[in-house]
Write a protein that holds these residues in place. Sequence first.
Motif, short mmCIF file in Angstrom:
data_model
loop_
_atom_site.label_atom_id
_atom_site.label_comp_id
_atom_site.label_asym_id
_atom_site.label_seq_id
_atom_site.Cartn_x
_atom_site.Cartn_y
_atom_site.Cartn_z
N LYS A 259 2.34 12.00 -0.13
CA LYS A 259 1.30 12.72 0.61
C LYS A 259 -0.09 12.21 0.21
N LYS A 260 -0.28 11.93 -1.08
CA LYS A 260 -1.57 11.45 -1.55
C LYS A 260 -1.86 10.04 -1.02
N ILE A 261 -0.84 9.19 -1.00
CA ILE A 261 -1.02 7.81 -0.55
C ILE A 261 -1.42 7.75 0.91
N ILE A 262 -0.78 8.59 1.74
CA ILE A 262 -1.07 8.53 3.18
C ILE A 262 -2.26 9.40 3.57
N SER A 263 -2.93 9.97 2.57
CA SER A 263 -4.14 10.74 2.84
C SER A 263 -5.28 9.77 3.11
N ARG B 154 0.81 -1.22 0.00
CA ARG B 154 0.00 0.00 0.00
C ARG B 154 0.84 1.28 0.00
N TYR B 155 2.17 1.13 0.07
CA TYR B 155 2.98 2.36 0.08
C TYR B 155 4.29 2.21 -0.71
N GLU C 180 -7.76 8.96 1.36
CA GLU C 180 -8.17 8.12 0.24
C GLU C 180 -7.34 6.85 0.14
N GLY C 181 -6.05 6.94 0.50
CA GLY C 181 -5.19 5.76 0.50
C GLY C 181 -4.64 5.41 -0.86
N SER C 182 -3.68 4.48 -0.88
CA SER C 182 -2.95 4.15 -2.09
C SER C 182 -3.80 3.45 -3.15
N VAL C 183 -4.93 2.88 -2.75
CA VAL C 183 -5.78 2.21 -3.72
C VAL C 183 -6.19 3.18 -4.81
N HIS C 184 -6.40 4.44 -4.44
CA HIS C 184 -6.85 5.45 -5.40
C HIS C 184 -5.69 6.24 -6.00
N ASN C 185 -4.59 6.38 -5.25
CA ASN C 185 -3.52 7.26 -5.68
C ASN C 185 -2.26 6.54 -6.15
N GLY C 186 -2.22 5.22 -6.04
CA GLY C 186 -1.04 4.49 -6.47
C GLY C 186 -1.18 3.97 -7.89
N PHE C 187 -0.44 2.90 -8.19
CA PHE C 187 -0.43 2.31 -9.52
C PHE C 187 -0.86 0.86 -9.46
N ARG C 188 -1.72 0.46 -10.37
CA ARG C 188 -2.17 -0.93 -10.39
C ARG C 188 -0.99 -1.87 -10.58
N GLU D 299 10.49 15.48 -6.09
CA GLU D 299 9.35 16.32 -5.75
C GLU D 299 8.04 15.59 -6.08
N GLN D 300 8.01 14.91 -7.20
CA GLN D 300 6.81 14.16 -7.58
C GLN D 300 6.58 12.98 -6.63
N LEU D 301 7.66 12.35 -6.18
CA LEU D 301 7.55 11.26 -5.22
C LEU D 301 6.99 11.77 -3.90
#
Length: 215
Positions: free
Chosen positions: A47-51, A24-25, A53-61, A40-42
């Motif tokens: 920040k988006k992953i630990i928000s 998940r991270y 919403e979580g990594s399910v929405h902000n990560g990569f399949r 910077e992009q990382l």
Amino acid sequence: MVNPTPQEVGKFLKRKIAGYNNKRYDDHILYARYIGYSNEQLYDLSKKIISKEGSVHNGFREAYSIAYTDVYDFCSKKQSLKKWEIELGLHHQELEFDFNEPLPEKYWPKAIEYCCNDVYATEKVFDNRQADWTVRKILADLAGGTVNMTTNQLTTKIVFGDDRNPQLVYTELEKLFPGYEFVRGEDNKMHNMYRGTDVGMGGYVYAEPGMYFDV
């Protein structure tokens, strides 16, 4: 590796990677660097992953399949790595620097030491949870899946195979087993009853103690 290039990350991804809550991270951060994300992009991705919403929405399949396994995921006891460190009597270490600011190079050795401590703790938790690890390997073998798949994914695969839209058939137990009924009790909760006995979430068992032959 400190600030690894995408090529260096690519070589790393060829290894059998195990982490703690990496599905998940960490795996998403690794994959993002592999495809060329800048520091910077990382940081923004983190920040988006630990928000909420979580990594399910902000990560990569694609990131969900780059690791060999996730120790947190196969552990039957879910808790943070820091709690494991306390429980197992391991060294606990925090990084005193602000994560929101670039870290001066003179402090990189401390950051490396912090990360190494997390790796050591992960290894010790893995060693401590060998029973859970064995269960995951058996389940993966039965399902024809991988040890990086979740328990839910593996059990679903055992029941439904690769059918993404299985046709479920509701079995009327009252007709199949005369004497069974699903009723609301005095506590206002639903109960599985068989011949007047509350069988809870299990099945009905009847036995007469003794020794029997030619049964």
